[in-house]
Design a protein around this motif. Structure first.
Motif, PDB file in Angstrom:
ATOM      1  N   VAL A 173       0.820  -1.151  -0.015  1.00 46.77           N
ATOM      2  CA  VAL A 173      -0.142  -0.056  -0.055  1.00 46.77           C
ATOM      3  C   VAL A 173       0.845   1.259   0.113  1.00 46.77           C
ATOM      4  CG1 VAL A 173      -1.561   1.335   1.247  1.00 46.77           C
ATOM      5  CG2 VAL A 173      -1.965  -1.064   1.094  1.00 46.77           C
ATOM      6  N   ARG A 219       2.654   1.702  -3.490  1.00 45.48           N
ATOM      7  CA  ARG A 219       1.745   2.009  -4.301  1.00 45.48           C
ATOM      8  C   ARG A 219       1.283   3.693  -4.214  1.00 45.48           C
ATOM      9  NH1 ARG A 219      -2.274  -1.882  -3.489  1.00 45.48           N
ATOM     10  NH2 ARG A 219      -3.522  -0.068  -2.713  1.00 45.48           N
ATOM     11  N   THR A 220       1.036   3.793  -3.019  1.00 39.58           N
ATOM     12  CA  THR A 220       0.409   5.316  -2.940  1.00 39.58           C
ATOM     13  C   THR A 220       1.447   6.250  -2.893  1.00 39.58           C
ATOM     14  OG1 THR A 220       0.170   4.846  -0.492  1.00 39.58           O
ATOM     15  CG2 THR A 220      -1.810   4.568  -1.844  1.00 39.58           C
ATOM     16  N   ASP A 228       4.502   5.055  -6.201  1.00 39.73           N
ATOM     17  CA  ASP A 228       3.833   4.748  -7.328  1.00 39.73           C
ATOM     18  C   ASP A 228       4.592   3.603  -7.726  1.00 39.73           C
ATOM     19  OD1 ASP A 228       1.881   5.137  -9.278  1.00 39.73           O
ATOM     20  OD2 ASP A 228       2.921   6.290 -10.524  1.00 39.73           O
TER      21      ASP A 228
END
Length: 164
Positions: A42, A45-46, A49
């Protein structure tokens, strides 16, 4: 001679419990590790990226660890959901006979499941079955299931001998 049976059975329970405890510890460690991997996924990804390549494939395969490794331990400690309310008020002998009946039914079902899940593993092994995203082989997970069910089968057999 008569006294050797209970002592041997207690020894078998004790040694088999060590295996079950170890498997349960591995399942707990897998959950703990996968929790951190999920957090990194998480955050990666956040914030950055950049996701973990094949994250879903790894999670799909790892779920067998914590879904199955603790099943024999749970059977040993009686952690499964039970319907004891129906047996209240009956004699101890009747309750034990019902426990024996339930364990024998479970043994039959687990025997069928061991056979079918082993055949499922063989099919995956022969076909070279893998996940879609990163082509992670599926056969190790499919081999884990009949192996864990075999451990559960032995636990149920020990309990059946107890009830007899």
């Amino acid at each position: 001679m008569q006294g050797d049976g209970p002592a041997a059975l207690a020894t078998a329970h004790r040694y088999w419990s060590w295996l079950e405890d170890g498997m349960n510890l591995i399942a707990a460690a897998a959950i703990f590790f996968l929790m951190f991997v999920g957090v990194f996924q998480v955050i990666g990804r956040t914030v950055f990226d950049n996701a973990i390549n094949g994250y879903i494939d790894y999670m799909e395969q790892a779920r067998a660890l914590f879904a199955f490794l603790g099943v024999s331990y749970a059977q040993r400690v009686g952690a499964h959901i039970r319907m004891d309310l129906l047996l209240r008020g009956f004699s101890l002998r009747f309750m034990w006979s019902m426990e024996l009946f339930a364990v024998v039914v479970a043994l039959v079902i687990i025997t069928v499941l061991i056979d079918s899940t082993y055949l499922n593993f063989l099919r995956a092994w022969e076909l070279g079955d893998s996940t879609i995203d990163i082509n992670l082989p599926i056969w190790p997970t499919k081999l884990l299931v009949p192996a864990v069910l075999a451990v559960l089968w032995v636990r149920l057999a020990l309990q059946a001998v107890d009830y007899v």
